[in-house]
Design a protein around this motif. Structure first.
Motif, PDB file in Angstrom:
ATOM      1  N   GLN A   1      17.940  42.163  50.397  1.00  0.00           N
ATOM      2  CA  GLN A   1      16.492  41.345  50.615  1.00  0.00           C
ATOM      3  C   GLN A   1      15.818  40.691  51.808  1.00  0.00           C
ATOM      4  O   GLN A   1      16.526  39.846  52.459  1.00  0.00           O
ATOM      5  N   VAL A   2      14.586  41.553  51.766  1.00  0.00           N
ATOM      6  CA  VAL A   2      13.873  40.568  53.372  1.00  0.00           C
ATOM      7  C   VAL A   2      12.736  40.294  53.141  1.00  0.00           C
ATOM      8  O   VAL A   2      11.899  41.093  53.158  1.00  0.00           O
ATOM      9  N   HIS A   3      12.812  38.867  53.252  1.00  0.00           N
ATOM     10  CA  HIS A   3      10.977  38.387  52.885  1.00  0.00           C
ATOM     11  C   HIS A   3      10.906  37.882  54.370  1.00  0.00           C
ATOM     12  O   HIS A   3      11.590  37.317  55.200  1.00  0.00           O
TER      13      HIS A   3
ATOM     14  N   ALA B   1      11.778  35.157  58.721  1.00  0.00           N
ATOM     15  CA  ALA B   1      12.250  35.872  58.130  1.00  0.00           C
ATOM     16  C   ALA B   1      13.512  35.446  57.428  1.00  0.00           C
ATOM     17  O   ALA B   1      13.632  33.865  57.705  1.00  0.00           O
TER      18      ALA B   1
ATOM     19  N   TYR C   1      18.491  43.923  62.195  1.00  0.00           N
ATOM     20  CA  TYR C   1      17.047  44.392  62.164  1.00  0.00           C
ATOM     21  C   TYR C   1      15.964  45.279  63.164  1.00  0.00           C
ATOM     22  O   TYR C   1      16.652  43.746  64.482  1.00  0.00           O
TER      23      TYR C   1
ATOM     24  N   ALA D   1       6.698  43.626  60.654  1.00  0.00           N
ATOM     25  CA  ALA D   1       8.051  44.332  59.775  1.00  0.00           C
ATOM     26  C   ALA D   1       9.583  44.975  60.061  1.00  0.00           C
ATOM     27  O   ALA D   1       9.594  43.940  61.167  1.00  0.00           O
TER      28      ALA D   1
ATOM     29  N   TYR E   1       9.851  51.207  59.108  1.00  0.00           N
ATOM     30  CA  TYR E   1      10.538  49.871  58.500  1.00  0.00           C
ATOM     31  C   TYR E   1      10.750  50.069  56.688  1.00  0.00           C
ATOM     32  O   TYR E   1       9.829  50.600  55.864  1.00  0.00           O
ATOM     33  N   ASP E   2      11.336  48.256  56.247  1.00  0.00           N
ATOM     34  CA  ASP E   2      11.703  49.094  54.936  1.00  0.00           C
ATOM     35  C   ASP E   2      11.181  47.477  54.501  1.00  0.00           C
ATOM     36  O   ASP E   2      10.708  47.033  52.986  1.00  0.00           O
ATOM     37  N   TYR E   3      10.337  46.639  55.407  1.00  0.00           N
ATOM     38  CA  TYR E   3      10.056  45.075  54.582  1.00  0.00           C
ATOM     39  C   TYR E   3       9.185  44.973  55.544  1.00  0.00           C
ATOM     40  O   TYR E   3       8.535  45.104  56.561  1.00  0.00           O
ATOM     41  N   TRP E   4       8.091  44.522  54.110  1.00  0.00           N
ATOM     42  CA  TRP E   4       6.418  44.245  55.497  1.00  0.00           C
ATOM     43  C   TRP E   4       6.239  41.970  55.052  1.00  0.00           C
ATOM     44  O   TRP E   4       6.614  42.585  53.676  1.00  0.00           O
TER      45      TRP E   4
END
Length: 125
Positions: free
Chosen positions: A1-3, A24, A32, A98, A112-115
């Motif tokens: 997981q990336v915040h 991040a 990434y 992202a 893109y996987d994280y936003w």
């Protein structure tokens, strides 16, 4: 997981500058590909800029921003930046950071996987 958390948005006059930041946390940041997108009121989200996840630092820009915007990263701070110069009223939008694990299709939202949640940029005349 990336915040991801964006900051640096605000109100600026046409011709002015802003620097957006995206902090991040979670995974190893340097692994990434990072991108910036924006969405104006009532319009589709569109690609702004991207930076590949390799030491060569390959960058990509939309035609409307090339020459005015610069994307960069600081791995020590787990942060990616978007320097915006010569801002125009048509740059007004919510800007999103992202992150993608892959290397392909950097201009596509689906890559893109994280936003992040976005930061508002408003450019006045």
């Amino acid at each position: 997981q990336v915040h991801l958390v964006e900051s640096g948005g605000g109100l600026v006059q046409a011709g002015g500058s802003l620097r957006l930041s995206c902090a991040a946390s979670g995974r190893t940041f340097s692994s990434y590909t990072m991108g910036w997108f924006r969405q104006a009121q009532g319009k589709e989200r569109e690609f702004v800029a991207a930076l590949l996840n390799w030491s060569g630092g390959s960058t990509y820009y939309a035609d409307s921003e090339k020459g005015r915007f610069t994307i960069s990263r600081d791995n020590a701070k787990n942060t990616v930046y978007l320097q915006m110069n010569s801002l125009k009223p048509e740059d007004t939008a919510v800007y999103y950071c992202a992150a993608a694990e892959g290397l392909f299709g950097v201009r596509s939202m689906s890559s893109y996987d994280y936003w992040g949640q976005g930061t508002q940029v408003t450019v006045s005349s």
